[in-house]
Design a protein around this motif. Sequence first.
Motif, PDB file in Angstrom:
ATOM      1  N   UNK A 274      57.562  41.847  83.975  1.00 21.60           N
ATOM      2  CA  UNK A 274      56.574  42.844  83.552  1.00 21.60           C
ATOM      3  C   UNK A 274      55.592  43.201  84.656  1.00 21.60           C
ATOM      4  N   UNK A 275      55.266  42.248  85.504  1.00 22.44           N
ATOM      5  CA  UNK A 275      54.247  42.473  86.532  1.00 22.44           C
ATOM      6  C   UNK A 275      54.622  43.596  87.479  1.00 22.44           C
ATOM      7  N   UNK A 276      55.915  43.852  87.701  1.00 21.50           N
ATOM      8  CA  UNK A 276      56.288  44.972  88.573  1.00 21.50           C
ATOM      9  C   UNK A 276      56.911  46.137  87.796  1.00 21.50           C
ATOM     10  N   UNK A 280      56.231  50.218  88.324  1.00 25.10           N
ATOM     11  CA  UNK A 280      57.337  50.978  88.908  1.00 25.10           C
ATOM     12  C   UNK A 280      57.817  52.086  87.981  1.00 25.10           C
ATOM     13  N   UNK A 281      57.917  51.796  86.697  1.00 19.50           N
ATOM     14  CA  UNK A 281      58.428  52.777  85.731  1.00 19.50           C
ATOM     15  C   UNK A 281      57.281  53.247  84.848  1.00 19.50           C
ATOM     16  N   UNK A 282      56.840  54.459  85.099  1.00 17.21           N
ATOM     17  CA  UNK A 282      55.736  55.005  84.322  1.00 17.21           C
ATOM     18  C   UNK A 282      55.809  56.527  84.359  1.00 17.21           C
ATOM     19  N   UNK A 283      55.070  57.150  83.480  1.00 22.25           N
ATOM     20  CA  UNK A 283      55.055  58.608  83.429  1.00 22.25           C
ATOM     21  C   UNK A 283      53.679  59.061  82.959  1.00 22.25           C
ATOM     22  N   UNK A 284      53.158  60.165  83.503  1.00 21.97           N
ATOM     23  CA  UNK A 284      51.804  60.599  83.135  1.00 21.97           C
ATOM     24  C   UNK A 284      51.669  61.117  81.706  1.00 21.97           C
ATOM     25  N   UNK A 285      52.782  61.540  81.081  1.00 18.45           N
ATOM     26  CA  UNK A 285      52.698  62.129  79.748  1.00 18.45           C
ATOM     27  C   UNK A 285      53.341  61.271  78.657  1.00 18.45           C
ATOM     28  N   UNK A 286      54.372  60.526  78.996  1.00 19.14           N
ATOM     29  CA  UNK A 286      55.162  59.825  77.994  1.00 19.14           C
ATOM     30  C   UNK A 286      54.990  58.312  78.074  1.00 19.14           C
ATOM     31  N   UNK A 293      68.596  48.528  81.782  1.00 23.04           N
ATOM     32  CA  UNK A 293      69.233  47.484  82.575  1.00 23.04           C
ATOM     33  C   UNK A 293      70.666  47.933  82.821  1.00 23.04           C
ATOM     34  N   UNK A 294      70.945  48.341  84.038  1.00 27.56           N
ATOM     35  CA  UNK A 294      72.251  48.923  84.383  1.00 27.56           C
ATOM     36  C   UNK A 294      72.972  47.987  85.346  1.00 27.56           C
ATOM     37  N   UNK A 295      74.127  47.492  84.903  1.00 29.95           N
ATOM     38  CA  UNK A 295      74.902  46.527  85.692  1.00 29.95           C
ATOM     39  C   UNK A 295      74.039  45.339  86.121  1.00 29.95           C
ATOM     40  N   UNK A 296      73.141  44.946  85.226  1.00 30.61           N
ATOM     41  CA  UNK A 296      72.325  43.760  85.458  1.00 30.61           C
ATOM     42  C   UNK A 296      70.995  43.980  86.135  1.00 30.61           C
ATOM     43  N   UNK A 297      70.720  45.199  86.621  1.00 34.35           N
ATOM     44  CA  UNK A 297      69.467  45.477  87.335  1.00 34.35           C
ATOM     45  C   UNK A 297      68.672  46.557  86.613  1.00 34.35           C
ATOM     46  N   UNK A 298      67.356  46.490  86.717  1.00 34.69           N
ATOM     47  CA  UNK A 298      66.502  47.521  86.137  1.00 34.69           C
ATOM     48  C   UNK A 298      66.569  48.768  87.008  1.00 34.69           C
ATOM     49  N   UNK A 299      67.072  49.865  86.410  1.00 32.81           N
ATOM     50  CA  UNK A 299      67.271  51.078  87.198  1.00 32.81           C
ATOM     51  C   UNK A 299      66.700  52.329  86.546  1.00 32.81           C
ATOM     52  N   UNK A 325      58.851  51.380  97.006  1.00 35.47           N
ATOM     53  CA  UNK A 325      58.364  50.973  95.698  1.00 35.47           C
ATOM     54  C   UNK A 325      57.743  52.167  94.976  1.00 35.47           C
ATOM     55  N   UNK A 326      58.318  53.339  95.194  1.00 39.18           N
ATOM     56  CA  UNK A 326      57.767  54.531  94.569  1.00 39.18           C
ATOM     57  C   UNK A 326      57.917  54.459  93.054  1.00 39.18           C
ATOM     58  N   UNK A 327      56.956  54.993  92.316  1.00 42.88           N
ATOM     59  CA  UNK A 327      57.093  55.007  90.857  1.00 42.88           C
ATOM     60  C   UNK A 327      58.201  55.964  90.439  1.00 42.88           C
ATOM     61  N   UNK A 328      58.780  55.686  89.293  1.00 41.39           N
ATOM     62  CA  UNK A 328      59.821  56.570  88.796  1.00 41.39           C
ATOM     63  C   UNK A 328      59.219  57.939  88.479  1.00 41.39           C
ATOM     64  N   UNK A 329      59.984  58.981  88.668  1.00 40.14           N
ATOM     65  CA  UNK A 329      59.516  60.303  88.284  1.00 40.14           C
ATOM     66  C   UNK A 329      60.601  60.993  87.465  1.00 40.14           C
ATOM     67  N   UNK A 330      60.213  61.989  86.730  1.00 43.44           N
ATOM     68  CA  UNK A 330      61.129  62.629  85.798  1.00 43.44           C
ATOM     69  C   UNK A 330      62.305  63.276  86.509  1.00 43.44           C
ATOM     70  N   UNK A 331      62.073  63.876  87.661  1.00 43.45           N
ATOM     71  CA  UNK A 331      63.152  64.526  88.413  1.00 43.45           C
ATOM     72  C   UNK A 331      63.293  63.829  89.767  1.00 43.45           C
ATOM     73  N   UNK A 332      63.818  62.641  89.739  1.00 44.89           N
ATOM     74  CA  UNK A 332      63.962  61.856  90.960  1.00 44.89           C
ATOM     75  C   UNK A 332      65.266  62.236  91.642  1.00 44.89           C
TER      76      UNK A 332
END
Length: 379
Positions: A274-276, A280-286, A293-299, A325-332
């Motif tokens: 949870x600490x990372x 890493x995975x966040x969104x300004x609206x949602x 968890x895809x093939x064992x890794x958080x993606x 370590x960029x945050x996830x974005x909707x259109x990555x």
Amino acid sequence: MNKNIYLKLRLERQHFTKPAGKKEYGVLFKQMSPVLCVYWSCPGSPPELLYRAAFDDRKYCYKMRGSRTIMKGRFQNGNIAYIYADELELFAAVYRKDKPLTDTELELYELLNREGPMTIHVMKEFTGMLTKEITPALHRLQEKFLVFEDQADSEWDRAWYPFESEFPDVNLERYTKEEAEEELVRRFVWLNVWIDAAMVRSFYRLPLKEIKGVLERLVSNGTLAPYEGGYVRREDLQLLEGDPSDTVENAPKETEKHSVFILHKNDFLVKSNEHWLKDTFRHPEYDVLGYLLIDGAFRGCLLGHFRNGPFELEDVALWAETGGEEPVCLRNEAADGLKAALKEDILNAVELLYDPGISPLKRYMGECCSAEKNISIRA
């Protein structure tokens, strides 16, 4: 470290690849304890280990809770979670609060010992206190292992008991805190394969100084070995180096089926990271409804809005390993290579958790989803 072996081993030990039967499930539940309820579930819901059981573990845990095989308590900074009743002594050694009773706590504790079990409503009649005074005091008594809340079903008005009257044979001094913490970390590293102090703190909510002491002791006695900035079981060292031919490049190709799981925020593997994950995975609206968890890794993550009715599923966002370590974005755009290869598997994983007739997914990587044809069109 052979990353592919590491991820496969973590999936296997947590029973993602082979769901557990009831005997294995009991072992896994203890290893993952304290077990939090599914995030944003109805109050009174039993715990579940999503994806890990070869049977309906919600019903199974409901029955175990009713028989007090598992029991509800307050651990990890006061969070409600479940443990096996026969491990009360272990978790009391780690989490029991040793603080003087307040006047309110003392009055309620003496009332329960004098009059026997009762609900908060009855306590109000006896004491004249308000619910907002009684409830937090009971929670603090619960953290001190002085009262027990009997969550036998999903009813709101539950009975509270003196802890000692319900568990007279429990010896709360059986383990030292150091012994109990070492046992929990041994379980933790078995399940996660590779750990560091931040992961232990993230899940167990213990002071960092204590955690570092536990890790040092387990290294000294030969249980753990320092490895790539963290720790692994000494027995796993050779296994994690692996066969040079079994590398991450041998993971599923784009045309092959991928393993995809959507993990809720209280899942064991999520709480361990949870600490990372939350940064890493966040969104300004949602809201982040779950992590992919895809093939064992958080993606990636499932985005939307938590509701007291059906959840609103807005989008799926993927995050490619770009070295940053960029945050996830909707259109990555960095994730475009994964977009088509994973679509079917991800949509199937979403529909496994959410009925598309009630909570349809609106977009996939920013593109509208057609509910009728299950295709994407450019938004």
